[in-house]
Design a protein around this motif. Structure first.
Motif, mmCIF file in Angstrom:
data_model
loop_
_atom_site.group_PDB
_atom_site.id
_atom_site.type_symbol
_atom_site.label_atom_id
_atom_site.label_comp_id
_atom_site.label_asym_id
_atom_site.label_seq_id
_atom_site.Cartn_x
_atom_site.Cartn_y
_atom_site.Cartn_z
ATOM 1 N N ARG A 1 32.928 -16.184 19.255
ATOM 2 C CA ARG A 1 32.983 -17.087 18.112
ATOM 3 C C ARG A 1 32.510 -18.466 18.552
ATOM 4 O O ARG A 1 32.924 -18.976 19.572
ATOM 5 C CB ARG A 1 34.397 -17.199 17.573
ATOM 6 C CG ARG A 1 34.891 -15.946 16.947
ATOM 7 C CD ARG A 1 36.263 -16.063 16.353
ATOM 8 N NE ARG A 1 36.869 -17.374 16.473
ATOM 9 C CZ ARG A 1 38.112 -17.644 16.180
ATOM 10 N NH1 ARG A 1 38.908 -16.718 15.758
ATOM 11 N NH2 ARG A 1 38.592 -18.870 16.313
ATOM 12 N N VAL A 2 31.643 -19.046 17.749
ATOM 13 C CA VAL A 2 31.186 -20.400 18.005
ATOM 14 C C VAL A 2 31.877 -21.308 16.984
ATOM 15 O O VAL A 2 31.795 -21.074 15.780
ATOM 16 C CB VAL A 2 29.658 -20.513 17.860
ATOM 17 C CG1 VAL A 2 29.204 -21.951 18.072
ATOM 18 C CG2 VAL A 2 28.972 -19.581 18.835
ATOM 19 N N ILE A 3 32.570 -22.287 17.502
ATOM 20 C CA ILE A 3 33.292 -23.214 16.633
ATOM 21 C C ILE A 3 32.580 -24.557 16.650
ATOM 22 O O ILE A 3 32.297 -25.114 17.711
ATOM 23 C CB ILE A 3 34.761 -23.371 17.101
ATOM 24 C CG1 ILE A 3 35.448 -22.005 17.083
ATOM 25 C CG2 ILE A 3 35.495 -24.382 16.240
ATOM 26 C CD1 ILE A 3 36.827 -22.012 17.699
ATOM 27 N N GLY A 4 32.334 -25.079 15.460
ATOM 28 C CA GLY A 4 31.756 -26.407 15.392
ATOM 29 C C GLY A 4 30.386 -26.482 14.861
ATOM 30 O O GLY A 4 29.561 -25.790 14.606
#
Length: 139
Positions: free
Chosen positions: A136-139
Protein backbone atom coordinates in the motif's frame (compact mmCIF):
# COMPACT_ATOMS: atom_id res chain seq x y z
CA UNK A 1 -4.06 -26.25 -7.09
CA UNK A 2 -3.13 -29.38 -8.99
CA UNK A 3 -2.26 -32.70 -7.36
CA UNK A 4 1.45 -32.34 -8.13
CA UNK A 5 1.57 -29.54 -5.57
CA UNK A 6 0.62 -31.82 -2.70
CA UNK A 7 3.42 -32.75 -0.34
CA UNK A 8 3.85 -36.44 0.45
CA UNK A 9 5.33 -38.17 3.46
CA UNK A 10 8.57 -38.53 1.51
CA UNK A 11 8.78 -34.85 0.51
CA UNK A 12 8.12 -33.80 4.11
CA UNK A 13 10.74 -36.15 5.60
CA UNK A 14 13.26 -35.08 2.94
CA UNK A 15 12.62 -31.39 3.63
CA UNK A 16 12.75 -31.85 7.41
CA UNK A 17 16.03 -33.76 7.18
CA UNK A 18 17.55 -31.11 4.90
CA UNK A 19 16.58 -28.47 7.47
CA UNK A 20 18.21 -30.43 10.31
CA UNK A 21 14.88 -31.42 11.81
CA UNK A 22 14.45 -35.10 10.86
CA UNK A 23 11.02 -36.59 11.47
CA UNK A 24 9.81 -40.12 11.91
CA UNK A 25 7.65 -40.83 8.82
CA UNK A 26 5.02 -42.34 11.14
CA UNK A 27 4.43 -38.85 12.58
CA UNK A 28 3.34 -37.57 9.18
CA UNK A 29 -0.25 -38.72 8.99
CA UNK A 30 -2.54 -38.31 5.98
CA UNK A 31 -4.61 -35.93 8.12
CA UNK A 32 -1.60 -33.66 8.70
CA UNK A 33 -0.72 -33.73 5.00
CA UNK A 34 -4.28 -32.78 4.13
CA UNK A 35 -4.48 -30.00 6.73
CA UNK A 36 -1.21 -28.46 5.52
CA UNK A 37 -2.39 -28.62 1.89
CA UNK A 38 -5.65 -26.90 2.81
CA UNK A 39 -3.87 -24.13 4.75
CA UNK A 40 -1.44 -23.38 1.93
CA UNK A 41 -4.19 -23.61 -0.71
CA UNK A 42 -6.38 -21.24 1.33
CA UNK A 43 -3.50 -18.81 1.77
CA UNK A 44 -2.91 -18.79 -1.99
CA UNK A 45 -6.61 -18.57 -2.88
CA UNK A 46 -7.28 -16.44 -5.90
CA UNK A 47 -3.76 -16.81 -7.24
CA UNK A 48 -3.05 -18.91 -10.32
CA UNK A 49 -1.32 -22.24 -9.79
CA UNK A 50 2.44 -21.59 -9.94
CA UNK A 51 4.13 -22.91 -13.07
CA UNK A 52 7.67 -21.80 -12.24
CA UNK A 53 9.61 -24.73 -10.69
CA UNK A 54 10.98 -22.56 -7.86
CA UNK A 55 7.51 -21.40 -6.88
CA UNK A 56 6.08 -24.91 -7.14
CA UNK A 57 8.82 -26.15 -4.82
CA UNK A 58 8.06 -23.33 -2.40
CA UNK A 59 4.45 -24.54 -2.14
CA UNK A 60 5.67 -28.04 -1.24
CA UNK A 61 8.27 -26.65 1.18
CA UNK A 62 5.64 -24.50 2.90
CA UNK A 63 3.46 -27.57 3.43
CA UNK A 64 6.45 -29.45 4.82
CA UNK A 65 7.39 -26.57 7.13
CA UNK A 66 3.85 -26.48 8.46
CA UNK A 67 3.85 -30.20 9.23
CA UNK A 68 7.25 -30.00 10.94
CA UNK A 69 5.95 -27.08 13.00
CA UNK A 70 2.87 -28.99 14.11
CA UNK A 71 4.77 -32.18 14.96
CA UNK A 72 7.57 -30.43 16.87
CA UNK A 73 5.11 -28.35 18.89
CA UNK A 74 2.73 -31.25 19.51
CA UNK A 75 -0.20 -29.56 17.81
CA UNK A 76 -2.80 -31.61 15.97
CA UNK A 77 -4.95 -29.28 13.85
CA UNK A 78 -7.81 -31.77 14.04
CA UNK A 79 -8.05 -31.77 17.83
CA UNK A 80 -9.89 -29.21 19.89
CA UNK A 81 -6.78 -27.25 20.90
CA UNK A 82 -8.84 -24.30 22.08
CA UNK A 83 -10.35 -26.26 24.96
CA UNK A 84 -9.00 -24.77 28.18
CA UNK A 85 -8.62 -26.54 31.48
CA UNK A 86 -7.16 -29.86 30.42
CA UNK A 87 -3.74 -29.85 32.09
CA UNK A 88 -3.89 -29.79 35.87
CA UNK A 89 -1.11 -27.76 37.48
CA UNK A 90 -2.18 -28.26 41.10
CA UNK A 91 -5.10 -29.57 43.12
CA UNK A 92 -6.14 -29.31 46.74
CA UNK A 93 -8.12 -32.19 48.18
CA UNK A 94 -9.88 -30.61 51.15
CA UNK A 95 -10.24 -27.16 49.64
CA UNK A 96 -11.71 -28.64 46.50
CA UNK A 97 -9.75 -26.29 44.26
CA UNK A 98 -7.96 -27.11 41.04
CA UNK A 99 -5.60 -24.95 39.00
CA UNK A 100 -5.02 -25.58 35.34
CA UNK A 101 -1.67 -25.06 33.61
CA UNK A 102 -3.09 -24.21 30.21
CA UNK A 103 -4.21 -20.64 30.49
CA UNK A 104 -6.54 -18.87 28.09
CA UNK A 105 -3.55 -17.18 26.45
CA UNK A 106 -1.82 -20.49 25.89
CA UNK A 107 -4.90 -22.23 24.49
CA UNK A 108 -5.60 -19.27 22.19
CA UNK A 109 -2.03 -19.41 20.90
CA UNK A 110 -2.33 -23.17 20.30
CA UNK A 111 -5.63 -22.70 18.46
CA UNK A 112 -4.06 -20.02 16.27
CA UNK A 113 -1.07 -22.26 15.56
CA UNK A 114 -3.39 -25.08 14.54
CA UNK A 115 -5.36 -22.97 12.08
CA UNK A 116 -2.81 -20.59 10.58
CA UNK A 117 0.36 -20.98 8.58
CA UNK A 118 3.49 -20.94 10.71
CA UNK A 119 6.00 -18.11 10.26
CA UNK A 120 8.46 -20.31 8.34
CA UNK A 121 5.82 -21.42 5.82
CA UNK A 122 4.81 -17.79 5.30
CA UNK A 123 8.44 -16.77 4.74
CA UNK A 124 9.01 -19.60 2.27
CA UNK A 125 6.02 -18.48 0.22
CA UNK A 126 7.02 -14.81 0.45
CA UNK A 127 10.60 -15.53 -0.68
CA UNK A 128 9.18 -17.25 -3.75
CA UNK A 129 7.01 -14.24 -4.54
CA UNK A 130 3.82 -15.98 -3.43
CA UNK A 131 2.88 -13.67 -0.58
CA UNK A 132 -0.73 -12.55 -0.66
CA UNK A 133 0.08 -9.31 1.08
CA UNK A 134 -0.31 -6.22 -1.04
CA UNK A 135 1.86 -3.15 -0.95
CA UNK A 136 0.00 0.00 0.00
CA UNK A 137 1.25 3.44 -0.90
CA UNK A 138 0.05 6.14 1.44
CA UNK A 139 0.15 9.77 0.48
Amino acid sequence: MDATLYATTQTVTDWATSEGNPLNPDEITPRLLHAARVLVRTYLAGRPTPTDPTRRQAVLDAQAAQIVYWTTTGIDPHENVSKAGTVVASAALLGGSMTFADTTTKTTARANAAGNLCPEALLILAEAGLSTRTIRVIG
